[in-house]
Design a protein around this motif. Structure first.
Motif, PDB file in Angstrom:
ATOM      1  N   GLY A  24      20.427   2.802  29.920  1.00  3.66           N
ATOM      2  CA  GLY A  24      21.833   2.454  29.776  1.00  3.66           C
ATOM      3  C   GLY A  24      22.129   1.923  28.384  1.00  3.66           C
ATOM      4  O   GLY A  24      23.261   1.954  27.919  1.00  3.66           O
ATOM      5  N   TYR A  25      21.107   1.432  27.703  1.00  5.09           N
ATOM      6  CA  TYR A  25      21.170   1.076  26.286  1.00  5.09           C
ATOM      7  C   TYR A  25      19.780   1.229  25.685  1.00  5.09           C
ATOM      8  O   TYR A  25      19.509   2.178  24.986  1.00  5.09           O
ATOM      9  N   GLY A  26      18.876   0.283  25.980  1.00  6.97           N
ATOM     10  CA  GLY A  26      17.531   0.341  25.421  1.00  6.97           C
ATOM     11  C   GLY A  26      17.373  -0.635  24.273  1.00  6.97           C
ATOM     12  O   GLY A  26      17.330  -0.243  23.105  1.00  6.97           O
ATOM     13  N   MET A  27      17.286  -1.934  24.591  1.00  5.98           N
ATOM     14  CA  MET A  27      17.221  -2.955  23.551  1.00  5.98           C
ATOM     15  C   MET A  27      15.951  -2.875  22.713  1.00  5.98           C
ATOM     16  O   MET A  27      15.921  -3.322  21.563  1.00  5.98           O
ATOM     17  N   VAL A  28      14.899  -2.279  23.267  1.00  5.42           N
ATOM     18  CA  VAL A  28      13.661  -2.169  22.488  1.00  5.42           C
ATOM     19  C   VAL A  28      13.852  -1.265  21.279  1.00  5.42           C
ATOM     20  O   VAL A  28      13.140  -1.407  20.281  1.00  5.42           O
ATOM     21  N   PHE A  29      14.805  -0.346  21.342  1.00  6.69           N
ATOM     22  CA  PHE A  29      15.066   0.490  20.171  1.00  6.69           C
ATOM     23  C   PHE A  29      15.621  -0.351  19.019  1.00  6.69           C
ATOM     24  O   PHE A  29      15.292  -0.113  17.844  1.00  6.69           O
ATOM     25  N   ASP A  30      16.452  -1.330  19.347  1.00  9.26           N
ATOM     26  CA  ASP A  30      16.952  -2.235  18.308  1.00  9.26           C
ATOM     27  C   ASP A  30      15.805  -3.020  17.682  1.00  9.26           C
ATOM     28  O   ASP A  30      15.781  -3.249  16.460  1.00  9.26           O
ATOM     29  N   GLU A  31      14.854  -3.450  18.494  1.00 10.30           N
ATOM     30  CA  GLU A  31      13.700  -4.165  17.958  1.00 10.30           C
ATOM     31  C   GLU A  31      12.914  -3.270  17.007  1.00 10.30           C
ATOM     32  O   GLU A  31      12.494  -3.703  15.921  1.00 10.30           O
ATOM     33  N   ALA A  32      12.710  -2.024  17.428  1.00 13.53           N
ATOM     34  CA  ALA A  32      11.970  -1.095  16.576  1.00 13.53           C
ATOM     35  C   ALA A  32      12.709  -0.850  15.257  1.00 13.53           C
ATOM     36  O   ALA A  32      12.091  -0.785  14.181  1.00 13.53           O
ATOM     37  N   LEU A  33      14.040  -0.722  15.322  1.00  8.21           N
ATOM     38  CA  LEU A  33      14.829  -0.535  14.095  1.00  8.21           C
ATOM     39  C   LEU A  33      14.690  -1.741  13.175  1.00  8.21           C
ATOM     40  O   LEU A  33      14.546  -1.600  11.956  1.00  8.21           O
ATOM     41  N   ALA A  34      14.777  -2.937  13.759  1.00 13.50           N
ATOM     42  CA  ALA A  34      14.688  -4.152  12.949  1.00 13.50           C
ATOM     43  C   ALA A  34      13.345  -4.249  12.226  1.00 13.50           C
ATOM     44  O   ALA A  34      13.263  -4.817  11.134  1.00 13.50           O
ATOM     45  N   TRP A  35      12.306  -3.673  12.827  1.00  9.27           N
ATOM     46  CA  TRP A  35      10.978  -3.669  12.201  1.00  9.27           C
ATOM     47  C   TRP A  35      10.769  -2.438  11.325  1.00  9.27           C
ATOM     48  O   TRP A  35       9.696  -2.268  10.734  1.00  9.27           O
ATOM     49  N   GLY A  36      11.770  -1.562  11.235  1.00 11.25           N
ATOM     50  CA  GLY A  36      11.660  -0.393  10.376  1.00 11.25           C
ATOM     51  C   GLY A  36      10.698   0.654  10.877  1.00 11.25           C
ATOM     52  O   GLY A  36      10.015   1.318  10.088  1.00 11.25           O
ATOM     53  N   LEU A  37      10.648   0.852  12.199  1.00 12.66           N
ATOM     54  CA  LEU A  37       9.724   1.829  12.761  1.00 12.66           C
ATOM     55  C   LEU A  37      10.415   3.156  13.067  1.00 12.66           C
ATOM     56  O   LEU A  37      11.489   3.175  13.683  1.00 12.66           O
ATOM     57  N   ARG A  92       7.598  10.157   7.770  1.00 12.11           N
ATOM     58  CA  ARG A  92       7.493   8.836   8.385  1.00 12.11           C
ATOM     59  C   ARG A  92       8.152   7.776   7.505  1.00 12.11           C
ATOM     60  O   ARG A  92       8.844   6.883   7.998  1.00 12.11           O
ATOM     61  N   GLY A  93       7.954   7.888   6.207  1.00 13.71           N
ATOM     62  CA  GLY A  93       8.557   6.926   5.291  1.00 13.71           C
ATOM     63  C   GLY A  93      10.071   7.017   5.281  1.00 13.71           C
ATOM     64  O   GLY A  93      10.754   5.981   5.262  1.00 13.71           O
ATOM     65  N   ARG A  94      10.614   8.236   5.274  1.00 10.76           N
ATOM     66  CA  ARG A  94      12.082   8.400   5.295  1.00 10.76           C
ATOM     67  C   ARG A  94      12.666   7.822   6.568  1.00 10.76           C
ATOM     68  O   ARG A  94      13.684   7.111   6.545  1.00 10.76           O
ATOM     69  N   MET A  95      12.036   8.113   7.706  1.00 10.65           N
ATOM     70  CA  MET A  95      12.530   7.596   8.976  1.00 10.65           C
ATOM     71  C   MET A  95      12.469   6.076   9.013  1.00 10.65           C
ATOM     72  O   MET A  95      13.383   5.417   9.506  1.00 10.65           O
ATOM     73  N   ALA A  96      11.412   5.519   8.461  1.00 13.86           N
ATOM     74  CA  ALA A  96      11.261   4.060   8.450  1.00 13.86           C
ATOM     75  C   ALA A  96      12.354   3.401   7.620  1.00 13.86           C
ATOM     76  O   ALA A  96      12.906   2.365   8.013  1.00 13.86           O
ATOM     77  N   ARG A  97      12.684   3.997   6.480  1.00 20.34           N
ATOM     78  CA  ARG A  97      13.727   3.409   5.624  1.00 20.34           C
ATOM     79  C   ARG A  97      15.090   3.461   6.314  1.00 20.34           C
ATOM     80  O   ARG A  97      15.871   2.489   6.241  1.00 20.34           O
ATOM     81  N   ILE A  98      15.394   4.573   6.968  1.00 18.35           N
ATOM     82  CA  ILE A  98      16.666   4.685   7.690  1.00 18.35           C
ATOM     83  C   ILE A  98      16.703   3.679   8.833  1.00 18.35           C
ATOM     84  O   ILE A  98      17.729   3.027   9.080  1.00 18.35           O
ATOM     85  N   ALA A  99      15.582   3.546   9.546  1.00 18.62           N
ATOM     86  CA  ALA A  99      15.512   2.592  10.654  1.00 18.62           C
ATOM     87  C   ALA A  99      15.753   1.172  10.166  1.00 18.62           C
ATOM     88  O   ALA A  99      16.513   0.403  10.766  1.00 18.62           O
TER      89      ALA A  99
END
Length: 347
Positions: free
Chosen positions: A257-270, A314-321
């Motif tokens: 319905g959302y997925g808060m763990v994705f926000d955590e992963a973004l905050a860590w640049g994953l 992987r590096g490009r995705m990490a920077r966007i995240a």
């Protein structure tokens, strides 16, 4: 500010996305000056006993009508409609995702939950949801007018840290050991990548004991025990350490319905590898993740293989995240949205 009561089933400190959302919303509403009482209902919802159902109805009917009632979705979608209709307080439904969309339901149970939740939503003065996806479902499938729905995106406390990825790359997955999280699909996908160097960890408490036992057997049967760890629930500092040392975040979810763990992963640049289901496409920014079809082992292993072997990708995705993670709302932002809804209700 409008007084309110927030009715939540079971232990408010339960470590799942829905409970974390509601606990933080309650805390931040109070921090903003709202008088919000916590009403604890039975933990058996959404499958309550007759005793627990009667107790919930009794508590809610007894609420002062001067207080708005925010009612958790596990209760909202399953409480008896005739009981909910007796509540005098103006009702705000808190729907993370409709109960009928849960994985593994029998057809009869799914239809019962759909009918109950649809009837109950007609009684709500307003509805809070975490994502545009859930808003669309309630509008299109449950007949809730768009004007009655407000999106209160989850906040995040995660500030991230200094990434220090380990070698071989660590693939991190965070989610309850529950069929909906798709850890079984992830294990099968990882089994197809034995020729690549990696380690993996699945973090999340046991929600379904039978499914947890299945996952443990799969790790052994797929000969993954030398580089895959089912960690269960871990302290926050341990989880932070895993995020810091990971190279990829992967969750083969069947629905969110959302997925808060994705926000955590973004905050860590994953970089994120997940599934194009539910609210995931709304939550994972374009370029930060690769989304595949749910239950498709081949697509999932292919996406993981691409990210593991292509360091530039992987590096490009990490920077966007990381950029997206830096712009995520705080829990105070979430509470301001919800508080605005409370204050807008007529007596």
């Amino acid at each position: 500010m409008r007084q309110a009561a927030f009715a939540i089933p079971g232990d408010i400190d339960t470590v799942t996305g829905g409970y974390i959302y509601e606990r933080r919303l309650l805390e931040e509403l109070r921090a903003l000056g709202h008088d919000v009482a916590h009403v604890q209902l039975a933990a058996s919802f959404p499958d309550p006993s007759d005793t627990d159902m009667n107790d919930a109805v009794t508590q809610l009917v007894a609420l002062d009508p001067a207080r708005a009632l925010i009612l958790d979705g596990l209760v909202y979608g399953s409480i008896a409609t005739e009981g909910l209709a007796r509540v005098r307080a103006p009702i705000v439904a808190m729907i993370h995702h409709p109960l009928a969309l849960e994985t593994g339901l029998a057809t009869a149970q799914r239809m019962h939950l759909f009918r109950t939740e649809k009837a109950n939503l007609a009684l709500a003065r307003h509805v809070l949801v975490p994502s545009p996806h859930t808003a669309r479902i309630l509008r299109d499938d449950y007949g809730v007018p768009g004007a009655k729905i407000t999106i209160a995106q989850p906040g995040t406390d995660v500030k991230g840290g200094t990434p220090s990825p380990v070698d071989p790359p660590l693939i991190l997955s965070v989610g309850l050991q529950h069929p909906r999280k798709g850890h079984d699909v992830l294990l099968n996908a990882l089994a197809e990548l034995r020729d690549l160097p990696w380690r993996a960890a699945i973090v999340g408490g046991v929600h379904n004991a039978e499914h947890a036992a299945l996952l443990a057997r799969m790790v052994e049967d797929l000969a993954l025990s030398d580089r895959m760890t089912l960690m269960g629930r871990v302290p926050q500092d341990v989880l932070d350490g895993l995020y810091a040392t990971a190279s990829v975040f992967a969750l083969a979810t069947r629905y969110e319905g959302y997925g808060m763990v994705f926000d955590e992963a973004l905050a860590w640049g994953l970089p994120i590898i997940s599934c194009a289901t539910g609210a995931v496409p709304d939550t994972v920014p374009k370029g930060a993740g690769i989304l595949v079809a749910s239950d498709n082992v081949g697509e999932l292993s292919g996406a993981l293989g691409r990210v593991l072997t292509d360091k530039a990708l992987r590096g490009r995705m990490a920077r966007i995240a990381l950029r997206a993670g830096s712009k995520l709302p705080t829990w105070k932002d979430t509470a301001r949205v919800a508080g605005g809804v409370l204050d807008s209700l007529n007596a």
